[in-house]
Design an enzyme around this catalytic site. Sequence first.
Site, PDB file in Angstrom:
ATOM      1  N   TRP A 103       0.834  -1.210   0.000  1.00  0.00           N
ATOM      2  CA  TRP A 103       0.000   0.000   0.000  1.00  0.00           C
ATOM      3  C   TRP A 103       0.867   1.258   0.000  1.00  0.00           C
ATOM      4  O   TRP A 103       0.518   2.253  -0.632  1.00  0.00           O
ATOM      5  CB  TRP A 103      -0.970  -0.008   1.183  1.00  0.00           C
ATOM      6  CG  TRP A 103      -1.927  -1.161   1.107  1.00  0.00           C
ATOM      7  CD1 TRP A 103      -2.003  -2.231   1.957  1.00  0.00           C
ATOM      8  CD2 TRP A 103      -2.941  -1.392   0.103  1.00  0.00           C
ATOM      9  NE1 TRP A 103      -2.988  -3.085   1.543  1.00  0.00           N
ATOM     10  CE2 TRP A 103      -3.569  -2.603   0.417  1.00  0.00           C
ATOM     11  CE3 TRP A 103      -3.347  -0.683  -1.029  1.00  0.00           C
ATOM     12  CZ2 TRP A 103      -4.613  -3.137  -0.350  1.00  0.00           C
ATOM     13  CZ3 TRP A 103      -4.385  -1.209  -1.808  1.00  0.00           C
ATOM     14  CH2 TRP A 103      -4.999  -2.417  -1.458  1.00  0.00           C
ATOM     15  N   ASP A 172      -1.762   6.591   6.572  1.00  0.00           N
ATOM     16  CA  ASP A 172      -2.808   5.688   6.090  1.00  0.00           C
ATOM     17  C   ASP A 172      -3.075   4.681   7.203  1.00  0.00           C
ATOM     18  O   ASP A 172      -2.249   3.812   7.473  1.00  0.00           O
ATOM     19  CB  ASP A 172      -2.300   4.984   4.816  1.00  0.00           C
ATOM     20  CG  ASP A 172      -3.255   3.892   4.311  1.00  0.00           C
ATOM     21  OD1 ASP A 172      -4.310   3.668   4.936  1.00  0.00           O
ATOM     22  OD2 ASP A 172      -2.918   3.271   3.279  1.00  0.00           O
ATOM     23  N   LYS A 196     -11.977  -2.234   7.064  1.00  0.00           N
ATOM     24  CA  LYS A 196     -11.192  -3.172   7.850  1.00  0.00           C
ATOM     25  C   LYS A 196     -11.560  -3.102   9.326  1.00  0.00           C
ATOM     26  O   LYS A 196     -11.917  -4.111   9.913  1.00  0.00           O
ATOM     27  CB  LYS A 196      -9.708  -2.918   7.636  1.00  0.00           C
ATOM     28  CG  LYS A 196      -9.265  -3.569   6.331  1.00  0.00           C
ATOM     29  CD  LYS A 196      -8.233  -2.841   5.565  1.00  0.00           C
ATOM     30  CE  LYS A 196      -8.105  -3.464   4.166  1.00  0.00           C
ATOM     31  NZ  LYS A 196      -7.427  -2.600   3.233  1.00  0.00           N
TER      32      LYS A 196
HETATM   33  C1  LIG Z   1      -6.956  -2.032   2.171  1.00  0.00           C
HETATM   34  C2  LIG Z   1      -5.955  -0.956   2.255  1.00  0.00           C
HETATM   35  C3  LIG Z   1      -5.934   0.104   1.334  1.00  0.00           C
HETATM   36  C4  LIG Z   1      -6.871   0.169   0.159  1.00  0.00           C
HETATM   37  O1  LIG Z   1      -8.134   0.545   0.547  1.00  0.00           O
HETATM   38  P1  LIG Z   1      -9.305   0.759  -0.510  1.00  0.00           P
HETATM   39  O2  LIG Z   1     -10.375   1.341   0.361  1.00  0.00           O
HETATM   40  O3  LIG Z   1      -9.640  -0.575  -1.085  1.00  0.00           O
HETATM   41  O4  LIG Z   1      -8.835   1.696  -1.552  1.00  0.00           O
HETATM   42  C5  LIG Z   1      -4.989   1.091   1.505  1.00  0.00           C
HETATM   43  N1  LIG Z   1      -4.120   1.068   2.520  1.00  0.00           N
HETATM   44  C6  LIG Z   1      -4.112   0.070   3.422  1.00  0.00           C
HETATM   45  C7  LIG Z   1      -3.121   0.091   4.546  1.00  0.00           C
HETATM   46  C8  LIG Z   1      -5.026  -0.973   3.315  1.00  0.00           C
HETATM   47  O5  LIG Z   1      -5.011  -1.967   4.208  1.00  0.00           O
END
Ligand SMILES: *Cc1c(COP(=O)(O)O)cnc(C)c1O
Length: 362
Positions: A103, A172, A196
Amino acid sequence: MAKRVFNFNAGPATLPVPVLERARDEMLDWAGTGMSVMEVSHRGKEYDAMHHEAMSLVKELMGWTDEYKVLWLQGGASMQFLMVPQNLAVPGKPMEYVNTGAWSKKAIKEAKLFGDVKVVASSEDKNFTFVPKDVSFSEGSAFAHMTGNNTIYGSEWHYYPKVPSDVPLVVDMSSNLMDKVIEAKRFALLYAGVQKNLGPAGVTLAVIRQDLLTRVPEKAPTMLKYITHSAEDSLYNTPPCWAIYICKLVLDYMKEKGGVAYFERVNREKAKVLYDAIDSSGGFYKGHITDKDSRSLMNVTFRLPTEDLEKQIIDEAKKAGLVGLKGHRSVGGMRASIYNAVPMEGVKKLVELMKDFQAKHQ
Ligand SMILES: *Cc1c(COP(=O)(O)O)cnc(C)c1O
Protein backbone atom coordinates in the site's frame (compact mmCIF):
# COMPACT_ATOMS: atom_id res chain seq x y z
CA MET A 1 -29.85 -17.75 15.77
CA ALA A 2 -28.00 -17.53 12.45
CA LYS A 3 -24.91 -19.63 12.00
CA ARG A 4 -21.97 -17.24 12.29
CA VAL A 5 -18.38 -18.24 11.53
CA PHE A 6 -15.24 -16.72 12.99
CA ASN A 7 -14.21 -14.38 10.22
CA PHE A 8 -10.50 -13.58 9.81
CA ASN A 9 -10.90 -11.77 6.49
CA ALA A 10 -8.47 -8.92 5.80
CA GLY A 11 -11.10 -6.59 4.36
CA PRO A 12 -13.99 -6.22 4.06
CA ALA A 13 -13.93 -7.82 7.46
CA THR A 14 -16.05 -8.94 10.35
CA LEU A 15 -18.38 -6.50 12.13
CA PRO A 16 -19.62 -6.67 15.73
CA VAL A 17 -22.73 -8.87 16.00
CA PRO A 18 -24.66 -6.30 18.09
CA VAL A 19 -24.12 -3.78 15.28
CA LEU A 20 -25.49 -6.18 12.66
CA GLU A 21 -28.45 -6.98 14.88
CA ARG A 22 -29.24 -3.35 15.41
CA ALA A 23 -29.01 -2.64 11.67
CA ARG A 24 -31.36 -5.56 11.08
CA ASP A 25 -33.84 -4.26 13.66
CA GLU A 26 -33.80 -0.79 12.16
CA MET A 27 -33.90 -1.89 8.53
CA LEU A 28 -37.56 -1.21 7.82
CA ASP A 29 -38.10 1.74 10.11
CA TRP A 30 -35.06 3.82 10.94
CA ALA A 31 -35.26 6.69 13.45
CA GLY A 32 -39.06 6.68 13.26
CA THR A 33 -39.05 7.57 9.55
CA GLY A 34 -40.86 4.44 8.35
CA MET A 35 -37.96 3.96 5.93
CA SER A 36 -34.49 2.44 6.03
CA VAL A 37 -31.50 4.77 6.32
CA MET A 38 -30.83 3.97 2.64
CA GLU A 39 -34.13 5.48 1.57
CA VAL A 40 -34.24 8.82 3.37
CA SER A 41 -33.01 12.17 2.08
CA HIS A 42 -29.46 13.03 3.01
CA ARG A 43 -30.80 16.57 3.52
CA GLY A 44 -33.39 15.44 6.07
CA LYS A 45 -33.02 16.18 9.79
CA GLU A 46 -32.79 12.52 10.86
CA TYR A 47 -29.96 11.78 8.49
CA ASP A 48 -28.20 15.03 9.25
CA ALA A 49 -28.21 14.35 12.99
CA MET A 50 -26.79 10.83 12.58
CA HIS A 51 -24.14 12.00 10.08
CA HIS A 52 -22.85 14.69 12.43
CA GLU A 53 -23.02 12.48 15.49
CA ALA A 54 -20.83 9.93 13.74
CA MET A 55 -18.26 12.65 13.09
CA SER A 56 -18.33 13.79 16.71
CA LEU A 57 -17.87 10.22 17.90
CA VAL A 58 -14.72 9.83 15.78
CA LYS A 59 -13.27 12.90 17.45
CA GLU A 60 -14.39 11.86 20.90
CA LEU A 61 -13.01 8.32 20.64
CA MET A 62 -9.68 9.42 19.19
CA GLY A 63 -9.24 12.61 21.20
CA TRP A 64 -9.26 15.16 18.40
CA THR A 65 -10.01 18.80 19.18
CA ASP A 66 -11.82 21.36 17.03
CA GLU A 67 -8.56 22.09 15.31
CA TYR A 68 -9.41 19.02 13.24
CA LYS A 69 -12.14 18.21 10.78
CA VAL A 70 -13.62 14.74 10.23
CA LEU A 71 -14.50 13.94 6.62
CA TRP A 72 -16.50 11.14 5.03
CA LEU A 73 -15.10 10.61 1.53
CA GLN A 74 -15.41 8.13 -1.30
CA GLY A 75 -13.04 6.29 -3.60
CA GLY A 76 -11.45 4.21 -0.85
CA ALA A 77 -8.05 4.70 0.71
CA SER A 78 -6.76 4.34 -2.84
CA MET A 79 -8.30 7.71 -3.74
CA GLN A 80 -6.41 9.22 -0.81
CA PHE A 81 -3.16 8.10 -2.43
CA LEU A 82 -3.81 10.85 -5.00
CA MET A 83 -5.82 13.34 -2.92
CA VAL A 84 -3.03 13.65 -0.37
CA PRO A 85 -0.37 14.86 -2.84
CA GLN A 86 -2.94 16.75 -4.90
CA ASN A 87 -3.90 18.80 -1.83
CA LEU A 88 -0.64 18.95 0.07
CA ALA A 89 2.18 19.10 -2.49
CA VAL A 90 4.19 22.31 -2.43
CA PRO A 91 6.22 23.29 -5.51
CA GLY A 92 9.92 22.94 -4.82
CA LYS A 93 9.51 20.86 -1.67
CA PRO A 94 9.91 17.08 -1.65
CA MET A 95 7.12 14.81 -0.44
CA GLU A 96 8.67 12.23 1.88
CA TYR A 97 7.38 8.66 2.10
CA VAL A 98 8.27 5.55 4.04
CA ASN A 99 7.91 2.35 2.03
CA THR A 100 6.74 -0.52 4.23
CA GLY A 101 4.60 -2.57 1.86
CA ALA A 102 2.27 -2.84 -1.10
CA TRP A 103 0.00 0.00 0.00
CA SER A 104 2.93 2.35 0.60
CA LYS A 105 4.15 1.61 -2.90
CA LYS A 106 0.80 2.49 -4.39
CA ALA A 107 0.74 5.74 -2.43
CA ILE A 108 4.26 6.58 -3.64
CA LYS A 109 3.32 5.85 -7.25
CA GLU A 110 0.45 8.37 -7.14
CA ALA A 111 2.48 11.03 -5.35
CA LYS A 112 5.01 10.97 -8.18
CA LEU A 113 2.30 12.40 -10.44
CA PHE A 114 2.33 15.57 -8.34
CA GLY A 115 6.00 16.32 -7.78
CA ASP A 116 9.25 15.23 -6.29
CA VAL A 117 8.99 12.18 -4.00
CA LYS A 118 11.71 11.09 -1.62
CA VAL A 119 11.53 7.63 -0.05
CA VAL A 120 13.30 8.22 3.25
CA ALA A 121 13.17 4.63 4.51
CA SER A 122 12.13 1.26 3.13
CA SER A 123 12.02 -2.39 4.10
CA GLU A 124 11.45 -3.59 0.55
CA ASP A 125 14.87 -5.24 0.14
CA LYS A 126 13.97 -7.56 3.04
CA ASN A 127 10.52 -8.39 1.66
CA PHE A 128 8.88 -6.02 4.17
CA THR A 129 9.65 -8.20 7.17
CA PHE A 130 9.92 -5.19 9.53
CA VAL A 131 9.26 -1.48 9.79
CA PRO A 132 12.44 0.62 9.65
CA LYS A 133 13.92 2.06 12.83
CA ASP A 134 15.29 5.59 13.17
CA VAL A 135 13.26 7.11 10.35
CA SER A 136 13.89 10.79 9.92
CA PHE A 137 12.05 13.28 7.77
CA SER A 138 13.66 16.46 6.45
CA GLU A 139 12.82 19.94 7.52
CA GLY A 140 11.19 21.78 4.67
CA SER A 141 9.50 18.76 3.08
CA ALA A 142 5.89 19.22 1.95
CA PHE A 143 4.65 16.39 4.18
CA ALA A 144 5.68 13.03 5.62
CA HIS A 145 3.65 9.95 4.69
CA MET A 146 3.53 6.59 6.44
CA THR A 147 1.38 3.45 6.29
CA GLY A 148 0.31 2.74 9.86
CA ASN A 149 -0.22 -0.96 9.42
CA ASN A 150 0.90 -3.13 6.55
CA THR A 151 -2.14 -5.30 5.99
CA ILE A 152 -0.55 -7.69 3.52
CA TYR A 153 2.81 -8.27 5.22
CA GLY A 154 1.62 -8.01 8.82
CA SER A 155 3.80 -5.25 10.25
CA GLU A 156 2.71 -2.16 12.17
CA TRP A 157 4.16 1.03 13.57
CA HIS A 158 3.88 0.94 17.36
CA TYR A 159 5.32 4.43 17.64
CA TYR A 160 5.48 7.17 15.06
CA PRO A 161 8.79 8.90 14.43
CA LYS A 162 9.08 12.58 15.25
CA VAL A 163 8.63 14.90 12.32
CA PRO A 164 10.05 18.44 12.07
CA SER A 165 7.48 20.86 13.46
CA ASP A 166 6.66 22.43 10.08
CA VAL A 167 6.10 19.05 8.38
CA PRO A 168 2.58 17.56 8.46
CA LEU A 169 2.51 13.85 9.30
CA VAL A 170 0.08 11.95 7.07
CA VAL A 171 -0.80 8.33 7.91
CA ASP A 172 -2.81 5.69 6.09
CA MET A 173 -4.56 3.91 8.96
CA SER A 174 -6.88 1.76 6.86
CA SER A 175 -6.07 -1.40 8.75
CA ASN A 176 -5.20 -0.06 12.21
CA LEU A 177 -7.63 2.78 12.73
CA MET A 178 -8.63 2.76 16.41
CA ASP A 179 -6.75 -0.45 17.17
CA LYS A 180 -4.85 1.39 19.89
CA VAL A 181 -4.73 4.76 21.59
CA ILE A 182 -2.64 7.30 19.68
CA GLU A 183 -1.57 10.82 20.43
CA ALA A 184 -4.10 12.47 18.13
CA LYS A 185 -2.45 15.83 17.81
CA ARG A 186 0.72 14.39 16.31
CA PHE A 187 -1.13 13.61 13.10
CA ALA A 188 -1.93 16.30 10.55
CA LEU A 189 -3.94 14.05 8.28
CA LEU A 190 -5.06 10.52 8.81
CA TYR A 191 -7.15 8.45 6.42
CA ALA A 192 -8.66 4.99 6.31
CA GLY A 193 -10.89 2.93 4.08
CA VAL A 194 -13.23 1.88 6.89
CA GLN A 195 -13.91 -1.67 5.67
CA LYS A 196 -11.19 -3.17 7.85
CA ASN A 197 -11.68 -1.87 11.33
CA LEU A 198 -14.69 0.45 11.41
CA GLY A 199 -17.47 -0.42 9.01
CA PRO A 200 -18.47 -1.66 5.57
CA ALA A 201 -16.83 -0.81 2.25
CA GLY A 202 -17.99 2.39 0.61
CA VAL A 203 -16.75 5.20 2.79
CA THR A 204 -13.31 6.55 3.62
CA LEU A 205 -12.66 8.39 6.84
CA ALA A 206 -10.22 11.29 6.82
CA VAL A 207 -9.31 13.54 9.72
CA ILE A 208 -7.44 16.67 8.75
CA ARG A 209 -5.93 19.55 10.68
CA GLN A 210 -7.83 22.58 9.47
CA ASP A 211 -4.81 24.74 8.59
CA LEU A 212 -4.03 22.28 5.77
CA LEU A 213 -7.38 22.77 4.04
CA THR A 214 -6.28 25.89 2.19
CA ARG A 215 -3.02 24.54 0.88
CA VAL A 216 -4.64 22.95 -2.19
CA PRO A 217 -4.01 24.58 -5.60
CA GLU A 218 -7.05 26.52 -6.79
CA LYS A 219 -7.19 24.60 -10.04
CA ALA A 220 -7.65 21.18 -8.43
CA PRO A 221 -10.95 19.46 -9.30
CA THR A 222 -13.73 20.35 -6.86
CA MET A 223 -14.44 16.81 -5.68
CA LEU A 224 -10.76 16.17 -5.00
CA LYS A 225 -10.27 19.09 -2.65
CA TYR A 226 -10.56 18.42 1.07
CA ILE A 227 -11.88 21.93 1.53
CA THR A 228 -14.94 21.19 -0.62
CA HIS A 229 -15.96 18.38 1.68
CA SER A 230 -14.95 20.21 4.82
CA ALA A 231 -16.96 23.33 3.96
CA GLU A 232 -20.10 21.20 3.48
CA ASP A 233 -19.50 18.78 6.38
CA SER A 234 -19.12 15.94 3.85
CA LEU A 235 -22.53 16.73 2.36
CA TYR A 236 -21.32 18.46 -0.80
CA ASN A 237 -22.75 15.58 -2.79
CA THR A 238 -24.76 12.51 -1.73
CA PRO A 239 -22.72 10.73 0.92
CA PRO A 240 -22.70 6.93 1.25
CA CYS A 241 -25.46 7.06 3.86
CA TRP A 242 -25.61 3.37 4.63
CA ALA A 243 -21.87 2.98 5.12
CA ILE A 244 -21.73 6.02 7.41
CA TYR A 245 -24.69 4.70 9.38
CA ILE A 246 -22.95 1.38 10.02
CA CYS A 247 -19.82 3.26 11.10
CA LYS A 248 -21.98 5.23 13.50
CA LEU A 249 -23.32 1.99 15.01
CA VAL A 250 -19.78 0.64 15.36
CA LEU A 251 -18.65 3.88 17.00
CA ASP A 252 -21.59 3.72 19.44
CA TYR A 253 -20.68 0.15 20.23
CA MET A 254 -17.02 1.05 20.77
CA LYS A 255 -17.95 3.88 23.10
CA GLU A 256 -20.23 1.62 25.10
CA LYS A 257 -17.46 -0.96 25.48
CA GLY A 258 -15.02 1.57 26.87
CA GLY A 259 -13.57 3.29 23.83
CA VAL A 260 -10.29 2.73 22.02
CA ALA A 261 -8.43 1.87 25.26
CA TYR A 262 -10.70 -1.14 25.77
CA PHE A 263 -10.08 -2.40 22.24
CA GLU A 264 -6.35 -1.82 22.58
CA ARG A 265 -6.27 -4.03 25.67
CA VAL A 266 -8.23 -6.82 24.01
CA ASN A 267 -6.24 -6.48 20.76
CA ARG A 268 -2.98 -6.88 22.67
CA GLU A 269 -4.32 -9.97 24.42
CA LYS A 270 -5.54 -11.53 21.18
CA ALA A 271 -2.28 -10.82 19.36
CA LYS A 272 -0.27 -12.25 22.26
CA VAL A 273 -2.23 -15.51 22.25
CA LEU A 274 -1.60 -15.95 18.53
CA TYR A 275 2.05 -14.85 18.44
CA ASP A 276 2.80 -17.02 21.49
CA ALA A 277 1.37 -20.00 19.63
CA ILE A 278 3.63 -19.25 16.67
CA ASP A 279 6.72 -18.67 18.84
CA SER A 280 6.21 -21.81 20.90
CA SER A 281 5.72 -24.09 17.89
CA GLY A 282 9.43 -24.87 17.56
CA GLY A 283 9.51 -23.43 14.05
CA PHE A 284 6.52 -25.35 12.69
CA TYR A 285 4.74 -22.01 12.35
CA LYS A 286 7.01 -19.22 11.18
CA GLY A 287 6.01 -15.57 11.31
CA HIS A 288 6.68 -13.44 8.24
CA ILE A 289 7.69 -10.47 10.38
CA THR A 290 11.16 -11.21 11.70
CA ASP A 291 11.39 -8.15 13.94
CA LYS A 292 9.11 -8.76 16.90
CA ASP A 293 8.73 -5.04 17.62
CA SER A 294 7.23 -4.61 14.16
CA ARG A 295 4.51 -7.24 14.51
CA SER A 296 1.00 -6.10 13.73
CA LEU A 297 -1.81 -6.27 16.27
CA MET A 298 -4.23 -6.59 13.37
CA ASN A 299 -2.83 -8.91 10.69
CA VAL A 300 -0.83 -11.92 11.84
CA THR A 301 1.07 -13.52 8.95
CA PHE A 302 2.82 -16.89 9.10
CA ARG A 303 3.89 -19.93 7.10
CA LEU A 304 3.94 -23.67 7.62
CA PRO A 305 6.72 -26.07 6.55
CA THR A 306 5.09 -26.79 3.15
CA GLU A 307 2.47 -25.30 0.87
CA ASP A 308 0.58 -28.58 1.05
CA LEU A 309 0.24 -28.25 4.82
CA GLU A 310 -0.84 -24.65 4.40
CA LYS A 311 -3.61 -25.65 2.05
CA GLN A 312 -4.64 -28.45 4.37
CA ILE A 313 -4.84 -26.35 7.54
CA ILE A 314 -6.82 -23.62 5.77
CA ASP A 315 -9.30 -26.28 4.59
CA GLU A 316 -9.57 -27.78 8.06
CA ALA A 317 -10.02 -24.36 9.64
CA LYS A 318 -12.83 -23.60 7.23
CA LYS A 319 -14.58 -26.84 8.16
CA ALA A 320 -14.27 -25.81 11.80
CA GLY A 321 -15.93 -22.45 11.11
CA LEU A 322 -12.75 -20.34 10.93
CA VAL A 323 -12.67 -18.53 7.59
CA GLY A 324 -10.53 -16.01 5.72
CA LEU A 325 -7.15 -17.39 6.78
CA LYS A 326 -5.37 -17.66 3.45
CA GLY A 327 -2.37 -15.35 3.22
CA HIS A 328 -2.01 -12.75 0.49
CA ARG A 329 -0.28 -14.19 -2.58
CA SER A 330 2.80 -12.00 -2.11
CA VAL A 331 3.50 -13.55 1.32
CA GLY A 332 1.77 -16.94 1.03
CA GLY A 333 0.87 -19.09 4.01
CA MET A 334 -1.69 -17.83 6.44
CA ARG A 335 -2.93 -14.44 7.55
CA ALA A 336 -5.25 -14.07 10.51
CA SER A 337 -6.75 -10.61 10.54
CA ILE A 338 -7.82 -10.02 14.11
CA TYR A 339 -9.46 -6.63 13.89
CA ASN A 340 -11.40 -5.00 16.76
CA ALA A 341 -14.54 -7.01 16.02
CA VAL A 342 -12.84 -10.44 16.06
CA PRO A 343 -13.56 -11.98 19.47
CA MET A 344 -10.93 -13.63 21.65
CA GLU A 345 -12.98 -16.81 21.42
CA GLY A 346 -12.21 -17.00 17.69
CA VAL A 347 -8.49 -16.51 18.28
CA LYS A 348 -8.47 -19.24 20.94
CA LYS A 349 -10.27 -21.63 18.58
CA LEU A 350 -7.69 -20.90 15.91
CA VAL A 351 -4.79 -21.54 18.29
CA GLU A 352 -6.36 -24.82 19.42
CA LEU A 353 -6.69 -25.92 15.82
CA MET A 354 -3.08 -24.93 15.11
CA LYS A 355 -1.83 -27.01 18.04
CA ASP A 356 -3.87 -30.06 17.01
CA PHE A 357 -2.72 -29.69 13.43
CA GLN A 358 0.92 -29.48 14.43
CA ALA A 359 0.64 -32.57 16.66
CA LYS A 360 -0.77 -34.53 13.75
CA HIS A 361 1.60 -33.37 11.04
CA GLN A 362 4.96 -32.70 12.59
C1 LIG B 1 -6.96 -2.03 2.17
C2 LIG B 1 -5.95 -0.96 2.25
C3 LIG B 1 -5.93 0.10 1.33
C4 LIG B 1 -6.87 0.17 0.16
O1 LIG B 1 -8.13 0.55 0.55
P1 LIG B 1 -9.30 0.76 -0.51
O2 LIG B 1 -10.38 1.34 0.36
O3 LIG B 1 -9.64 -0.57 -1.09
O4 LIG B 1 -8.83 1.70 -1.55
C5 LIG B 1 -4.99 1.09 1.50
N1 LIG B 1 -4.12 1.07 2.52
C6 LIG B 1 -4.11 0.07 3.42
C7 LIG B 1 -3.12 0.09 4.55
C8 LIG B 1 -5.03 -0.97 3.31
O5 LIG B 1 -5.01 -1.97 4.21
